[in-house]
Design a protein around this motif. Structure first.
Motif, PDB file in Angstrom:
ATOM      1  N   LEU A   1      16.765  10.049  -4.832  1.00  0.00           N
ATOM      2  CA  LEU A   1      15.983   8.814  -4.750  1.00  0.00           C
ATOM      3  C   LEU A   1      14.670   9.078  -4.041  1.00  0.00           C
ATOM      4  O   LEU A   1      14.616   9.798  -3.043  1.00  0.00           O
ATOM      5  N   LEU A   2      13.593   8.495  -4.568  1.00  0.00           N
ATOM      6  CA  LEU A   2      12.313   8.464  -3.885  1.00  0.00           C
ATOM      7  C   LEU A   2      11.868   7.014  -3.778  1.00  0.00           C
ATOM      8  O   LEU A   2      11.957   6.252  -4.753  1.00  0.00           O
ATOM      9  N   ALA A   7       0.857  11.467  -0.718  1.00  0.00           N
ATOM     10  CA  ALA A   7       1.295  11.829   0.630  1.00  0.00           C
ATOM     11  C   ALA A   7       2.811  11.691   0.700  1.00  0.00           C
ATOM     12  O   ALA A   7       3.355  10.622   0.415  1.00  0.00           O
ATOM     13  N   VAL A   8       3.477  12.771   1.070  1.00  0.00           N
ATOM     14  CA  VAL A   8       4.933  12.763   1.220  1.00  0.00           C
ATOM     15  C   VAL A   8       5.251  12.573   2.693  1.00  0.00           C
ATOM     16  O   VAL A   8       4.780  13.330   3.539  1.00  0.00           O
ATOM     17  N   LYS A  60      -5.175   3.566  -3.068  1.00  0.00           N
ATOM     18  CA  LYS A  60      -5.806   4.368  -4.119  1.00  0.00           C
ATOM     19  C   LYS A  60      -4.976   5.572  -4.562  1.00  0.00           C
ATOM     20  O   LYS A  60      -5.250   6.171  -5.597  1.00  0.00           O
ATOM     21  N   GLY A  61      -4.013   5.958  -3.739  1.00  0.00           N
ATOM     22  CA  GLY A  61      -3.165   7.099  -4.063  1.00  0.00           C
ATOM     23  C   GLY A  61      -1.717   6.667  -4.137  1.00  0.00           C
ATOM     24  O   GLY A  61      -1.399   5.590  -4.632  1.00  0.00           O
ATOM     25  N   CYS A  62      -0.829   7.496  -3.626  1.00  0.00           N
ATOM     26  CA  CYS A  62       0.598   7.190  -3.699  1.00  0.00           C
ATOM     27  C   CYS A  62       1.316   7.757  -2.476  1.00  0.00           C
ATOM     28  O   CYS A  62       1.070   8.904  -2.080  1.00  0.00           O
ATOM     29  N   LEU A  63       2.192   6.946  -1.882  1.00  0.00           N
ATOM     30  CA  LEU A  63       3.037   7.357  -0.769  1.00  0.00           C
ATOM     31  C   LEU A  63       4.459   7.558  -1.281  1.00  0.00           C
ATOM     32  O   LEU A  63       4.959   6.755  -2.076  1.00  0.00           O
ATOM     33  N   VAL A  64       5.120   8.617  -0.812  1.00  0.00           N
ATOM     34  CA  VAL A  64       6.451   8.972  -1.306  1.00  0.00           C
ATOM     35  C   VAL A  64       7.335   9.377  -0.134  1.00  0.00           C
ATOM     36  O   VAL A  64       6.888  10.071   0.790  1.00  0.00           O
ATOM     37  N   THR A  65       8.585   8.958  -0.150  1.00  0.00           N
ATOM     38  CA  THR A  65       9.578   9.429   0.807  1.00  0.00           C
ATOM     39  C   THR A  65      10.962   9.305   0.197  1.00  0.00           C
ATOM     40  O   THR A  65      11.179   8.470  -0.689  1.00  0.00           O
ATOM     41  N   GLU A  66      11.889  10.127   0.655  1.00  0.00           N
ATOM     42  CA  GLU A  66      13.272  10.007   0.207  1.00  0.00           C
ATOM     43  C   GLU A  66      14.112   9.199   1.195  1.00  0.00           C
ATOM     44  O   GLU A  66      15.288   8.950   0.936  1.00  0.00           O
ATOM     45  N   LEU A  67      13.511   8.777   2.305  1.00  0.00           N
ATOM     46  CA  LEU A  67      14.261   8.130   3.380  1.00  0.00           C
ATOM     47  C   LEU A  67      14.105   6.615   3.330  1.00  0.00           C
ATOM     48  O   LEU A  67      13.106   6.093   2.832  1.00  0.00           O
ATOM     49  N   PRO A  68      15.085   5.875   3.849  1.00  0.00           N
ATOM     50  CA  PRO A  68      15.061   4.412   3.744  1.00  0.00           C
ATOM     51  C   PRO A  68      14.025   3.780   4.656  1.00  0.00           C
ATOM     52  O   PRO A  68      13.579   4.396   5.636  1.00  0.00           O
TER      53      PRO A  68
END
Length: 411
Positions: free
Chosen positions: A118-119, A186-187, A210-218
């Motif tokens: 999951l992301l 940005a991860v 303008k970009g995208c933020l991503v994480t696998e954590l809740p």
């Protein structure tokens, strides 16, 4: 430092590709419950989805699968209410979950042996489908290193690549700033609502816009030291190549470079002055075989052959029916159409779920072994060993390592 030749490895070592499905709310809830259930990590999630064709069916068989492998107590399955609360918290923050089996999951990341199931994503999700290049480096960056990072990110972005980094101080921040106009990801090492370092709050907001933020954590998760290497494997995993601009001898940037190499991706490094401690990392990588980079033109030239054969570029099967026609297991002691009839495999004397699990346990030890090695030593077919290992993982009796390796869990 050269990537492994995966084409020479037998098919047995390559996990089946995760299928793609458009999930409704119920499907997302089931996927999240499966991920948050006890002993279900990335490898087990992949195997359950591929074996049973979906999260709902996998959830239904978790208790029996863990009992088959000798677990005495009940396995803890994530309650629907807890999963619903997590999804609602993400929605309030403007983020949405993307599971490995959904369209829109980064294709290069999906091609790994054990991608994060999951992301959580906030911002321009379409950026995740474009070819990416990772850039990482020292938090205590020099003026020359910062200038080099900006030059590289600007040119790479102008060539159509999305530039990904970790939102840290120094090289990461310079990289995001330079690529903001062309596309940057940005991860994060924590939840989607956790800005680290705090001084990057404005940059975080601009990337969300303008970009995208991503994480696998809740949502709400505050990162610990061990969560940054986990983040780094996503940074390298989404990208065709990882570029290290500056890094001390022992730094997180070198962890990112190592995981990129393990994932079969290109590793590039910008050389530095031998007397500068920030040059020890990239200079060492170059000695180990990383590609030396002194200009953006060199990066573009190295990437050109990879652009149209990026990892994960091939289409994945659509999830309409279970990928494997193995019926769901019945409770122990009941035969019929609902049980996994491993005894139907010719040449396995007295094969039953218990026999297969015991055979696998008998050949496992503290040293990691491949599925092929386990199956050969146990004298059972690979697909039988694979299901036995799945049950043992759910029972918490084995450790799963990278590269499809497993070992007996120490007491």
């Amino acid at each position: 430092m050269a990537p492994r030749d995966r084409e020479s490895e037998p098919d047995l070592f390559t996990p089946a590709p995760l299928p793609v499905a458009v999930l409704d709310d119920a499907g997302r809830l089931a996927c999240l419950r499966l991920i948050r259930s006890e002993n279900v990590g990335p490898v087990t999630f992949r195997e359950l989805i591929n074996h049973y064709g979906g999260a709902e069916k996998a959830l239904a068989v978790l208790p029996e699968l863990s009992r088959r492998a000798g677990r005495s107590g009940a396995i803890a399955i994530c309650p629907a209410s807890r999963a619903e609360a997590e999804l609602e918290a993400a929605r309030r923050l403007g983020a949405r979950p993307i599971f490995t089996i959904e369209p829109g999951y980064p294709p290069a990341l999906a091609s790994l042996d054990a991608p994060p199931p999951l992301l959580y994503v906030k911002g321009r999700e379409e950026l995740l489908g474009r070819p990416m290049v990772a850039m990482v480096g020292s938090r205590n960056a020099s003026a020359a290193g910062t200038r080099m990072a900006r030059m590289l990110a600007t040119r790479i972005g102008a060539e159509g690549y999305v530039v990904v980094s970790g939102l840290a101080r120094g090289i990461d921040s310079a990289t995001h700033e330079a690529a903001l106009a062309t596309g940057t990801v940005a991860v994060l090492a924590g939840g989607i609502d956790f800005v680290y370092p705090p001084e990057n709050e404005d940059l975080y907001a601009r990337i969300a816009d303008k970009g995208c933020l991503v994480t696998e954590l809740p949502p709400g998760f505050q990162p610990r030291a061990q969560d940054f290497p986990r983040r780094n494997r996503i940074i390298s995993g989404v990208a065709l190549a990882t570029i290290v601009v500056e890094a001390a001898k022992r730094s997180g940037s070198l962890i990112t470079a190592r995981t990129a190499n393990e994932q079969g991706r290109l590793v590039m490094a910008v050389p530095g002055h031998p007397l500068d401690p920030r040059a020890e990392g990239p200079n060492g990588l170059i000695r180990q075989g990383a590609i030396m980079i002194t200009s953006a033109d060199e990066v573009v030239a190295e990437l050109a052959p990879l652009r149209h054969r990026a990892p994960g570029a091939e289409p994945r099967p659509t999830l309409a029916e279970p990928p494997v026609s193995t019926p769901l297991p019945a409770p122990r002691g009941q035969a019929g159409t609902g049980s996994i009839r491993r005894s139907a495999d010719a040449g396995i004397p007295g094969s039953s779920p218990v026999d297969a699990v015991e055979a696998v346990l008998g050949v496992l030890g503290p040293a990691p072994a491949t599925l092929d090695e386990v199956a050969r030593a146990a004298g059972i077919p690979a697909h039988v060993a694979k299901v036995a290992l799945l049950e043992l993982a759910l029972a918490g009796r084995i450790e799963q390592h990278g590269g499809q390796l497993v070992s007996l869990r120490s007491e």
